[in-house]
Design a protein around this motif. Structure first.
Motif, mmCIF file in Angstrom:
data_model
loop_
_atom_site.group_PDB
_atom_site.id
_atom_site.type_symbol
_atom_site.label_atom_id
_atom_site.label_comp_id
_atom_site.label_asym_id
_atom_site.label_seq_id
_atom_site.Cartn_x
_atom_site.Cartn_y
_atom_site.Cartn_z
ATOM 1 N N MET A 62 37.079 29.670 26.934
ATOM 2 C CA MET A 62 36.826 31.189 27.359
ATOM 3 C C MET A 62 38.066 31.258 27.956
ATOM 4 O O MET A 62 38.474 31.008 28.999
ATOM 5 C CB MET A 62 35.441 31.866 28.505
ATOM 6 N N ASN A 63 38.769 31.812 27.442
ATOM 7 C CA ASN A 63 40.088 32.587 27.244
ATOM 8 C C ASN A 63 40.028 33.614 28.430
ATOM 9 O O ASN A 63 39.521 35.109 27.800
ATOM 10 C CB ASN A 63 41.383 32.593 26.442
ATOM 11 N N LEU A 64 40.299 33.865 29.793
ATOM 12 C CA LEU A 64 40.122 35.191 30.557
ATOM 13 C C LEU A 64 41.306 36.191 31.168
ATOM 14 O O LEU A 64 41.484 37.179 31.575
ATOM 15 C CB LEU A 64 39.174 34.581 32.187
ATOM 16 N N GLY A 65 42.334 35.389 30.669
ATOM 17 C CA GLY A 65 43.562 35.796 31.111
ATOM 18 C C GLY A 65 44.057 36.052 32.948
ATOM 19 O O GLY A 65 43.007 34.394 33.025
ATOM 20 N N THR A 66 44.927 36.426 33.390
ATOM 21 C CA THR A 66 44.834 36.453 34.473
ATOM 22 C C THR A 66 44.575 37.374 35.029
ATOM 23 O O THR A 66 44.255 37.382 36.367
ATOM 24 C CB THR A 66 46.683 36.322 34.690
ATOM 25 N N GLU A 67 44.072 39.009 35.203
ATOM 26 C CA GLU A 67 43.001 39.397 35.555
ATOM 27 C C GLU A 67 42.219 40.089 34.962
ATOM 28 O O GLU A 67 41.939 40.844 33.829
ATOM 29 C CB GLU A 67 44.580 40.849 36.395
ATOM 30 N N LEU A 68 40.918 40.507 35.438
ATOM 31 C CA LEU A 68 39.807 41.038 35.199
ATOM 32 C C LEU A 68 39.532 42.156 36.461
ATOM 33 O O LEU A 68 38.889 41.275 37.310
ATOM 34 C CB LEU A 68 38.715 40.343 34.504
ATOM 35 N N THR A 69 38.882 43.328 35.770
ATOM 36 C CA THR A 69 38.306 44.209 36.757
ATOM 37 C C THR A 69 36.587 44.845 35.818
ATOM 38 O O THR A 69 36.972 45.311 35.609
ATOM 39 C CB THR A 69 39.219 45.154 37.647
ATOM 40 N N TYR A 70 35.882 44.941 36.978
ATOM 41 C CA TYR A 70 34.972 46.525 36.679
ATOM 42 C C TYR A 70 34.684 46.899 37.718
ATOM 43 O O TYR A 70 34.839 46.552 38.764
ATOM 44 C CB TYR A 70 33.501 44.879 36.412
ATOM 45 N N GLY A 71 34.412 48.467 37.396
ATOM 46 C CA GLY A 71 34.513 49.482 38.420
ATOM 47 C C GLY A 71 34.985 49.106 39.595
ATOM 48 O O GLY A 71 36.185 49.017 39.737
ATOM 49 N N ASN A 72 35.543 50.330 40.535
ATOM 50 C CA ASN A 72 36.414 50.285 41.333
ATOM 51 C C ASN A 72 35.248 50.436 42.499
ATOM 52 O O ASN A 72 34.021 50.232 43.159
ATOM 53 C CB ASN A 72 36.733 51.599 41.180
ATOM 54 N N SER A 73 35.732 50.504 43.958
ATOM 55 C CA SER A 73 35.534 51.046 45.236
ATOM 56 C C SER A 73 34.373 51.789 45.493
ATOM 57 O O SER A 73 33.886 51.746 46.746
ATOM 58 C CB SER A 73 36.402 51.409 46.412
ATOM 59 N N GLU A 74 34.517 53.299 44.503
ATOM 60 C CA GLU A 74 33.402 54.481 44.477
ATOM 61 C C GLU A 74 32.327 53.500 44.192
ATOM 62 O O GLU A 74 30.627 54.222 44.151
ATOM 63 C CB GLU A 74 33.759 55.100 44.158
ATOM 64 N N ASP A 75 31.923 52.446 43.302
ATOM 65 C CA ASP A 75 30.463 52.477 42.402
ATOM 66 C C ASP A 75 29.858 51.626 43.581
ATOM 67 O O ASP A 75 29.886 50.228 45.147
ATOM 68 C CB ASP A 75 31.435 51.310 41.756
ATOM 69 N N LEU A 76 28.341 51.405 43.016
ATOM 70 C CA LEU A 76 27.656 50.588 44.068
ATOM 71 C C LEU A 76 28.138 49.045 43.884
ATOM 72 O O LEU A 76 27.651 48.172 44.945
ATOM 73 C CB LEU A 76 25.879 50.386 43.635
ATOM 74 N N PHE A 77 28.742 48.853 42.956
ATOM 75 C CA PHE A 77 28.949 46.948 42.771
ATOM 76 C C PHE A 77 30.374 47.217 42.229
ATOM 77 O O PHE A 77 30.122 48.202 40.797
ATOM 78 C CB PHE A 77 27.957 46.675 42.312
ATOM 79 N N PHE A 78 31.186 46.733 42.075
ATOM 80 C CA PHE A 78 32.203 45.910 41.833
ATOM 81 C C PHE A 78 33.482 45.272 41.255
ATOM 82 O O PHE A 78 32.626 44.331 42.379
ATOM 83 C CB PHE A 78 33.536 47.545 41.929
ATOM 84 N N LEU A 79 34.448 44.404 40.841
ATOM 85 C CA LEU A 79 34.845 42.895 40.759
ATOM 86 C C LEU A 79 36.168 43.039 40.446
ATOM 87 O O LEU A 79 36.280 43.677 39.725
ATOM 88 C CB LEU A 79 33.399 42.305 39.942
#
Length: 289
Positions: A1-18
């Motif tokens: 699986m090629n993920l590249g160099t950076e991935l994000t999900y959500g932000n600091s205001e969310d219940l969960f982020f990564l």
């Protein structure tokens, strides 16, 4: 699986982020060292130095690091370039959707004696399969992708909780005996954590530990990732955050109580690390009375 160099999900205001990063070369974490989320950090490859509260941990690929909310921490370079890591962040309100017993179990990895879990080969394969599946959903964002993401976020916590229940190793798993210089840096950090209310300067600490100012400053930075003045300031800010959240004490009194010489110095240092003024922080996070 090629993920590249950076991935994000959500932000600091969310219940969960990564955040996922694959970094080339040398890297040391920037200034954001205290935050309200619980943090689960996993190193896919490379090696790092992780300073948590007043202790430094050498982190290798396959290590799982658990940071309680509002705990001082920082990763830094070991001299070995290139690493890939994922960080899962959980807001306190994240646990509200679970039963009392489930929430206690999922929160438990952050409340134990260990900060680092060193996984076996089989555990690593299983956990990475979970994480790569999570990242694939984040990257592809196919219909309904938020469902498996939410499931994987909880499953990652459950994995850590079960590991801690079933393995029962010694506290501080994943750490190795520190070198004399690293041990001295941690001793200084512990001293600061106990004496942060007192006037603390480089000269005074050098006399206290019978070290030259240049050696103390250089060694502390090398093994904690923090400059000495920066660490003293952050330690005081962390204590101030607790008082702002849980007491009605006036801001001026809090500033003096945690060791700042003036209100203006307190406000400047606090905003540098928290990105809010003390009063705004209290309005946002303080207990409603």
């Amino acid at each position: 699986m090629n993920l590249g160099t950076e991935l994000t999900y959500g932000n600091s205001e969310d219940l969960f982020f990564l955040e996922y990063n694959k970094r080339k070369g040398h890297f040391t974490m920037s200034i954001d060292h205290i935050h309200g989320q619980y943090e689960l950090y996993y190193l896919f490859s490379g090696e790092r130095q992780y300073f948590i509260k007043d202790r430094t941990y050498p982190i290798q690929a396959g290590d799982l690091v658990l940071i309680p909310s509002n705990e001082l921490h920082k990763t830094s370079d070991t001299g070995v370039p290139n690493h890939a890591r994922i960080v899962l962040y959980y807001n306190e309100r994240y646990f509200d959707s679970f039963s009392k017993e489930e929430a206690a179990l999922l929160r438990s990895p952050f409340l134990g004696l260990r900060s680092v879990l060193r996984l076996t080969h089989q555990e690593r394969l299983r956990f990475e399969q979970l994480l790569y599946g999570l990242l694939q959903e984040v990257q592809e964002q196919t219909a309904g992708h938020e469902l498996p993401i939410r499931h994987a976020a909880a499953e990652a916590l459950l994995f850590a909780a079960r590991h801690m229940i079933n393995s029962k190793p010694e506290p501080n798993e994943g750490s190795s005996p520190p070198s004399p210089a690293a041990a001295k840096a941690m001793e200084i950090a512990s001293y600061i954590a106990e004496h942060y209310r007192e006037p603390l300067t480089l000269d005074e600490l050098s006399r206290q530990f019978h070290l030259s100012t240049s050696y103390l400053s250089r060694t502390f930075k090398k093994f904690t990732g923090f400059g000495l003045t920066e660490y003293i300031g952050i330690t005081r800010v962390k204590e101030a955050q607790l008082k702002l959240r849980e007491t009605d004490e006036r801001v001026t009194e809090i500033a003096a109580d945690v060791g700042f010489e003036s209100l203006s110095q307190f406000e400047r240092v606090f905003k540098t690390h928290v990105h809010l003024s003390p009063r705004d922080y209290r309005n946002q996070y303080g207990q409603k009375r």
